[in-house]
Design an enzyme around this catalytic site. Structure first.
Site, PDB file in Angstrom:
ATOM      1  N   SER A  63       0.813  -1.219   0.000  1.00  0.00           N
ATOM      2  CA  SER A  63       0.000   0.000   0.000  1.00  0.00           C
ATOM      3  C   SER A  63       0.847   1.270   0.000  1.00  0.00           C
ATOM      4  CB  SER A  63      -0.924   0.012   1.219  1.00  0.00           C
ATOM      5  OG  SER A  63      -0.169   0.007   2.423  1.00  0.00           O
ATOM      6  N   SER A  64       2.136   1.154  -0.372  1.00  0.00           N
ATOM      7  CA  SER A  64       3.035   2.304  -0.301  1.00  0.00           C
ATOM      8  C   SER A  64       2.720   3.345  -1.370  1.00  0.00           C
ATOM      9  CB  SER A  64       4.494   1.852  -0.444  1.00  0.00           C
ATOM     10  OG  SER A  64       5.352   2.978  -0.531  1.00  0.00           O
ATOM     11  N   ASN A  65       2.194   4.478  -0.928  1.00  0.00           N
ATOM     12  CA  ASN A  65       1.946   5.604  -1.825  1.00  0.00           C
ATOM     13  C   ASN A  65       3.262   6.108  -2.409  1.00  0.00           C
ATOM     14  OD1 ASN A  65       0.184   7.736  -2.911  1.00  0.00           O
ATOM     15  ND2 ASN A  65       1.231   9.096  -1.490  1.00  0.00           N
ATOM     16  N   ALA A 119       6.166   4.435  -2.963  1.00  0.00           N
ATOM     17  CA  ALA A 119       6.754   3.549  -3.966  1.00  0.00           C
ATOM     18  C   ALA A 119       6.017   3.659  -5.295  1.00  0.00           C
ATOM     19  CB  ALA A 119       6.742   2.107  -3.460  1.00  0.00           C
TER      20      ALA A 119
END
Length: 323
Positions: free
Chosen positions: A72-74, A76
């Site tokens: 869920s890394s915004n 990345a």
């Protein structure tokens, strides 16, 4: 105005808005710093971080960025899109096993090569990413490692300019002393903000109080990360700014999300902004100054929440840390 910084990569449209809003009975009226409205992709504060990291990578002629980032890394996902625009390859290492979600899907569609560690331990991402960096260097590739959230001194510098941006907006609105509240994850944004505030020599050290709400990590541990990063960005000196870290890991996230959406049409993601705003609602009466809440974005995680994809769990221990 473009987000470009002195010849660097320009992605977002800055300054982002600062406006006064009524967030209902729990939060009342406060100022919102809208980094979710910076005009690049789905927005968010990490656009500033990506600008700084990509500018530095291009200056060093880097071919491959190896990033540690969860599903869920915004950050990345934004890095993958921005790097693709500039011909830089991205390899992302995520913990756990393959799973759906807006961020990881967008990163992959932007051309990032996604690898999963198979371990639930988030630290496994950095371990695997560093091993990949060594492997690529051994075959002659120009490569750089990027930790979770871009929490390096280079990445944090993207928020130094954000501090100057905020101070100018406070001057325009006649706000003398404020409390800035923002969610705290990997620590880079908070560190850059502290260094930027300290760099504004004409500003009194007591003008801005910073309250960072730890939403995913132990407050004492992440406060140490912030202190070290802020000192590195500031040239080795600890920034003389009034700041503290509080624990936002016990907040009722679904209730906070629903209240904000129904009352004022504000989308608060379940990982960062809903916990931080929930903490602020519970402690609103503790603030005597006007409050500026730094809305960091997180629309992808909010979309996952609406689609039924669970957010990462948070420990349930409440603490406050004053450096």
């Amino acid at each position: 105005m473009s987000g470009a910084r002195a010849g660097g990569v320009g992605l977002g449209l800055f300054p982002t808005p600062l406006h006064h809003a009524d967030l209902g009975s729990r939060l009342g009226r406060l100022w919102l710093k809208r980094d979710d409205l910076n005009g690049y992709c789905w927005g968010g504060n990490k656009v500033r971080t990506v600008e700084a990291i990509l500018t530095d990578a291009l200056a060093a002629d880097v071919e491959v960025l190896v990033v540690a980032g969860g599903p869920s890394s915004n950050f990345a996902a934004l890095l993958a899109v921005a790097a693709a625009e500039h011909g830089v390859e991205v390899r992302q290492f995520s913990h756990g096993h393959p799973r759906g979600g807006a961020a990881i899907t967008l990163a992959e569609r932007a051309g990032a090569l996604i690898h999963y560690t198979g371990s639930p331990d988030k630290a496994s991402m950095e371990t695997a990413a560093l091993a990949e960096v060594e492997r690529l260097r051994a075959v002659g590739r120009r490569v750089r490692a990027v930790p979770r959230g871009g929490a390096t001194a280079v990445g944090a510098r993207g928020f130094v300019t954000a501090a100057a941006e905020l101070l100018a907006q406070l001057d325009e609105r006649g706000l003398d002393r404020v409390s800035v509240v923002l969610p705290l994850g990997s620590g880079g944004s908070t560190a850059g903000l502290l260094a930027g505030l300290a760099a504004a020599r004409s500003t009194r050290s007591d003008r801005v109080e910073v309250v960072a709400v730890a939403v995913t990590r132990d407050p004492a541990q992440v406060a140490g990360v912030v202190s070290e990063l802020a000192a590195e960005v500031a040239g080795g000196e600890t920034p003389a700014v009034d700041w503290r870290v509080v624990d936002g890991r016990q907040v009722d996230v679904p209730a906070t999300e629903a209240t904000l959406l129904r009352s004022v049409g504000l989308v608060a993601d379940p990982v960062y902004n809903a916990p931080a705003l929930g903490w602020l609602a519970a402690h609103r009466d503790d603030f005597s100054r006007p409050v500026v809440y730094w809305l960091t974005g997180g629309l992808l995680a909010a979309a996952d929440s609406l689609a039924g994809t669970p957010a990462p769990g948070r420990p349930d221990r409440a603490q406050e840390v004053r450096p």
